[in-house]
Design a protein around this motif. Structure first.
Motif, PDB file in Angstrom:
ATOM      1  N   HIS A  70       0.847  -1.191   0.000  1.00  0.00           N
ATOM      2  CA  HIS A  70       0.000   0.000   0.000  1.00  0.00           C
ATOM      3  C   HIS A  70       0.888   1.250   0.000  1.00  0.00           C
ATOM      4  CE1 HIS A  70      -2.661  -3.110   1.487  1.00  0.00           C
ATOM      5  NE2 HIS A  70      -3.701  -2.313   1.319  1.00  0.00           N
ATOM      6  N   VAL A  71       0.757   2.076  -1.029  1.00  0.00           N
ATOM      7  CA  VAL A  71       1.450   3.364  -1.093  1.00  0.00           C
ATOM      8  C   VAL A  71       0.413   4.428  -0.760  1.00  0.00           C
ATOM      9  CG1 VAL A  71       2.622   5.017  -2.601  1.00  0.00           C
ATOM     10  CG2 VAL A  71       3.118   2.567  -2.817  1.00  0.00           C
ATOM     11  N   VAL A  72       0.708   5.248   0.249  1.00  0.00           N
ATOM     12  CA  VAL A  72      -0.232   6.277   0.700  1.00  0.00           C
ATOM     13  C   VAL A  72       0.370   7.646   0.421  1.00  0.00           C
ATOM     14  CG1 VAL A  72      -1.468   7.230   2.683  1.00  0.00           C
ATOM     15  CG2 VAL A  72      -1.135   4.765   2.499  1.00  0.00           C
ATOM     16  N   SER A  73      -0.424   8.497  -0.231  1.00  0.00           N
ATOM     17  CA  SER A  73       0.048   9.828  -0.587  1.00  0.00           C
ATOM     18  C   SER A  73      -0.983  10.871  -0.180  1.00  0.00           C
ATOM     19  CB  SER A  73       0.297   9.907  -2.091  1.00  0.00           C
ATOM     20  OG  SER A  73       0.772  11.178  -2.444  1.00  0.00           O
ATOM     21  N   GLU A  74      -0.483  12.077   0.072  1.00  0.00           N
ATOM     22  CA  GLU A  74      -1.352  13.178   0.480  1.00  0.00           C
ATOM     23  C   GLU A  74      -1.081  14.378  -0.414  1.00  0.00           C
ATOM     24  OE1 GLU A  74      -2.610  14.941   4.723  1.00  0.00           O
ATOM     25  OE2 GLU A  74      -0.470  14.899   4.398  1.00  0.00           O
ATOM     26  N   ASP A  75      -2.137  14.968  -0.939  1.00  0.00           N
ATOM     27  CA  ASP A  75      -2.055  16.189  -1.749  1.00  0.00           C
ATOM     28  C   ASP A  75      -1.125  16.060  -2.954  1.00  0.00           C
ATOM     29  OD1 ASP A  75      -3.810  17.462  -0.046  1.00  0.00           O
ATOM     30  OD2 ASP A  75      -2.212  18.254   1.215  1.00  0.00           O
ATOM     31  N   SER A  76      -1.092  14.909  -3.576  1.00  0.00           N
ATOM     32  CA  SER A  76      -0.267  14.724  -4.771  1.00  0.00           C
ATOM     33  C   SER A  76      -1.150  14.654  -6.004  1.00  0.00           C
ATOM     34  CB  SER A  76       0.553  13.433  -4.692  1.00  0.00           C
ATOM     35  OG  SER A  76       1.553  13.550  -3.728  1.00  0.00           O
ATOM     36  N   ARG A  77      -0.671  15.230  -7.089  1.00  0.00           N
ATOM     37  CA  ARG A  77      -1.371  15.065  -8.355  1.00  0.00           C
ATOM     38  C   ARG A  77      -1.130  13.639  -8.818  1.00  0.00           C
ATOM     39  NH1 ARG A  77       0.959  19.003 -12.183  1.00  0.00           N
ATOM     40  NH2 ARG A  77      -0.021  17.581 -13.638  1.00  0.00           N
ATOM     41  N   LYS A  83       4.034   8.948 -12.264  1.00  0.00           N
ATOM     42  CA  LYS A  83       5.307   9.091 -12.990  1.00  0.00           C
ATOM     43  C   LYS A  83       6.469   8.772 -12.057  1.00  0.00           C
ATOM     44  CE  LYS A  83       8.105  12.391 -15.503  1.00  0.00           C
ATOM     45  NZ  LYS A  83       8.301  13.788 -15.869  1.00  0.00           N
ATOM     46  N   TRP A  84       6.417   9.308 -10.836  1.00  0.00           N
ATOM     47  CA  TRP A  84       7.466   9.051  -9.853  1.00  0.00           C
ATOM     48  C   TRP A  84       7.524   7.571  -9.475  1.00  0.00           C
ATOM     49  CZ3 TRP A  84       7.081   7.592  -4.600  1.00  0.00           C
ATOM     50  CH2 TRP A  84       8.276   7.655  -3.894  1.00  0.00           C
ATOM     51  N   LEU A  85       6.354   6.949  -9.287  1.00  0.00           N
ATOM     52  CA  LEU A  85       6.318   5.527  -8.946  1.00  0.00           C
ATOM     53  C   LEU A  85       6.918   4.671 -10.058  1.00  0.00           C
ATOM     54  CD1 LEU A  85       2.817   5.205  -7.263  1.00  0.00           C
ATOM     55  CD2 LEU A  85       5.033   4.870  -6.166  1.00  0.00           C
ATOM     56  N   LYS A  86       6.629   5.018 -11.319  1.00  0.00           N
ATOM     57  CA  LYS A  86       7.178   4.261 -12.445  1.00  0.00           C
ATOM     58  C   LYS A  86       8.681   4.435 -12.544  1.00  0.00           C
ATOM     59  CE  LYS A  86       2.904   4.161 -15.017  1.00  0.00           C
ATOM     60  NZ  LYS A  86       2.126   4.716 -16.122  1.00  0.00           N
ATOM     61  N   GLU A  87       9.188   5.611 -12.163  1.00  0.00           N
ATOM     62  CA  GLU A  87      10.637   5.825 -12.154  1.00  0.00           C
ATOM     63  C   GLU A  87      11.304   4.993 -11.071  1.00  0.00           C
ATOM     64  OE1 GLU A  87      11.094  10.045 -11.681  1.00  0.00           O
ATOM     65  OE2 GLU A  87      10.465  10.463 -13.748  1.00  0.00           O
ATOM     66  N   ASN A  92       6.496  -5.034  -8.268  1.00  0.00           N
ATOM     67  CA  ASN A  92       5.091  -5.372  -8.022  1.00  0.00           C
ATOM     68  C   ASN A  92       4.164  -4.164  -8.170  1.00  0.00           C
ATOM     69  OD1 ASN A  92       5.937  -3.973  -5.750  1.00  0.00           O
ATOM     70  ND2 ASN A  92       4.707  -5.192  -4.353  1.00  0.00           N
ATOM     71  N   LEU A  93       4.568  -3.127  -8.899  1.00  0.00           N
ATOM     72  CA  LEU A  93       3.760  -1.913  -9.029  1.00  0.00           C
ATOM     73  C   LEU A  93       2.327  -2.171  -9.487  1.00  0.00           C
ATOM     74  CD1 LEU A  93       3.643   1.142  -8.720  1.00  0.00           C
ATOM     75  CD2 LEU A  93       4.524   1.352 -11.041  1.00  0.00           C
ATOM     76  N   PRO A  94       2.080  -3.079 -10.446  1.00  0.00           N
ATOM     77  CA  PRO A  94       0.687  -3.331 -10.824  1.00  0.00           C
ATOM     78  C   PRO A  94      -0.169  -3.883  -9.679  1.00  0.00           C
ATOM     79  CG  PRO A  94       2.155  -4.156 -12.512  1.00  0.00           C
ATOM     80  CD  PRO A  94       3.017  -3.758 -11.346  1.00  0.00           C
ATOM     81  N   GLY A  95       0.434  -4.548  -8.717  1.00  0.00           N
ATOM     82  CA  GLY A  95      -0.316  -5.123  -7.609  1.00  0.00           C
ATOM     83  C   GLY A  95      -0.387  -4.244  -6.372  1.00  0.00           C
ATOM     84  N   VAL A  96       0.242  -3.070  -6.413  1.00  0.00           N
ATOM     85  CA  VAL A  96       0.277  -2.179  -5.259  1.00  0.00           C
ATOM     86  C   VAL A  96      -0.969  -1.298  -5.247  1.00  0.00           C
ATOM     87  CG1 VAL A  96       1.520  -0.233  -4.220  1.00  0.00           C
ATOM     88  CG2 VAL A  96       2.795  -2.136  -5.167  1.00  0.00           C
ATOM     89  N   ASN A  97      -1.546  -1.108  -4.076  1.00  0.00           N
ATOM     90  CA  ASN A  97      -2.656  -0.171  -3.915  1.00  0.00           C
ATOM     91  C   ASN A  97      -2.072   1.221  -3.718  1.00  0.00           C
ATOM     92  OD1 ASN A  97      -4.991  -1.983  -3.807  1.00  0.00           O
ATOM     93  ND2 ASN A  97      -4.010  -2.767  -1.964  1.00  0.00           N
ATOM     94  N   VAL A  98      -2.332   2.132  -4.650  1.00  0.00           N
ATOM     95  CA  VAL A  98      -1.868   3.515  -4.534  1.00  0.00           C
ATOM     96  C   VAL A  98      -3.058   4.316  -4.021  1.00  0.00           C
ATOM     97  CG1 VAL A  98      -0.863   5.476  -5.743  1.00  0.00           C
ATOM     98  CG2 VAL A  98      -0.230   3.153  -6.416  1.00  0.00           C
ATOM     99  N   LEU A  99      -2.926   4.785  -2.773  1.00  0.00           N
ATOM    100  CA  LEU A  99      -4.079   5.281  -2.040  1.00  0.00           C
ATOM    101  C   LEU A  99      -3.918   6.708  -1.547  1.00  0.00           C
ATOM    102  CD1 LEU A  99      -4.388   2.081   0.143  1.00  0.00           C
ATOM    103  CD2 LEU A  99      -5.770   2.634  -1.857  1.00  0.00           C
ATOM    104  N   GLN A 123      -5.921   7.420  -9.042  1.00  0.00           N
ATOM    105  CA  GLN A 123      -5.865   6.908 -10.407  1.00  0.00           C
ATOM    106  C   GLN A 123      -5.570   8.038 -11.367  1.00  0.00           C
ATOM    107  OE1 GLN A 123      -9.794   5.274 -10.766  1.00  0.00           O
ATOM    108  NE2 GLN A 123      -9.263   3.402  -9.701  1.00  0.00           N
ATOM    109  N   VAL A 124      -4.901   7.698 -12.446  1.00  0.00           N
ATOM    110  CA  VAL A 124      -4.660   8.669 -13.506  1.00  0.00           C
ATOM    111  C   VAL A 124      -5.904   8.693 -14.367  1.00  0.00           C
ATOM    112  CG1 VAL A 124      -3.216   9.278 -15.471  1.00  0.00           C
ATOM    113  CG2 VAL A 124      -2.203   8.220 -13.461  1.00  0.00           C
ATOM    114  N   ARG A 125      -6.433   9.887 -14.596  1.00  0.00           N
ATOM    115  CA  ARG A 125      -7.626  10.019 -15.432  1.00  0.00           C
ATOM    116  C   ARG A 125      -7.230   9.940 -16.892  1.00  0.00           C
ATOM    117  NH1 ARG A 125      -8.765  13.867 -11.344  1.00  0.00           N
ATOM    118  NH2 ARG A 125     -10.555  13.210 -10.133  1.00  0.00           N
ATOM    119  N   VAL A 126      -8.014   9.194 -17.644  1.00  0.00           N
ATOM    120  CA  VAL A 126      -7.788   9.063 -19.074  1.00  0.00           C
ATOM    121  C   VAL A 126      -8.582  10.164 -19.760  1.00  0.00           C
ATOM    122  CG1 VAL A 126      -8.023   7.542 -21.066  1.00  0.00           C
ATOM    123  CG2 VAL A 126      -7.474   6.586 -18.832  1.00  0.00           C
TER     124      VAL A 126
END
Length: 153
Positions: A70-77, A83-87, A92-99, A123-126
């Protein structure tokens, strides 16, 4: 004509002894491993939230690793966070909950990891979706008109 300052120099306060000693909290949730993104949160807030989570029985990693669930972020676009996570490229990034931090606060309130809901996900908006439609031959004169629609997956 030298004058001594009226106000003495301020000294930095030393940290209390108990703050320097690491606490050994009991791990209750071995299948949940958190990483708190410090980028917008700030170091002192991250340290406070880390201690809070550990006191409730969560595992909090100081580094983003392949074990994080579980990756938890506050006030991030969302776009800059992803982009930062992919860098960082955890395997296991596809299986991580980005919350969002709301999942964290809900979990702290309950004293256990709450179920991940759509409202918690970052989530990134398409912006646009391209749909490929197969071409259907136009009916010739004299052929029956039958409505046919085919959309490829």
């Amino acid at each position: 004509m030298f004058h001594t300052p009226i106000v003495p120099f301020a000294r930095k306060r030393s940290r209390p002894v108990e703050a320097a000693v690491p606490r050994h909290d009991v791990v209750k949730f071995k299948d949940v491993r958190l990483y708190l993104v410090e980028r917008k949160m700030g170091r002192s807030r991250r340290n406070f939230l880390t201690q809070l989570a550990r006191s409730k029985g969560f595992i909090v990693d100081d580094n983003l690793s392949d074990e994080v669930t579980h990756v938890v972020s506050e006030d991030s676009r969302a776009s800059s966070l992803w982009k930062w996570l992919k860098e960082c490229a955890p395997k296991n990034l596809p299986g991580v909950n980005v919350l969002d931090i709301s999942w964290f606060t809900d979990s702290m309130r309950e004293g256990r990891p709450v179920a991940v809901e759509t409202k918690h996900l970052i989530q990134v908006r398409v912006r646009h979706i391209t749909i490929q439609i197969e071409r259907i031959p136009l009916p010739t004169e004299g052929s029956p008109l039958t409505p046919v629609a085919t959309v490829s997956r």
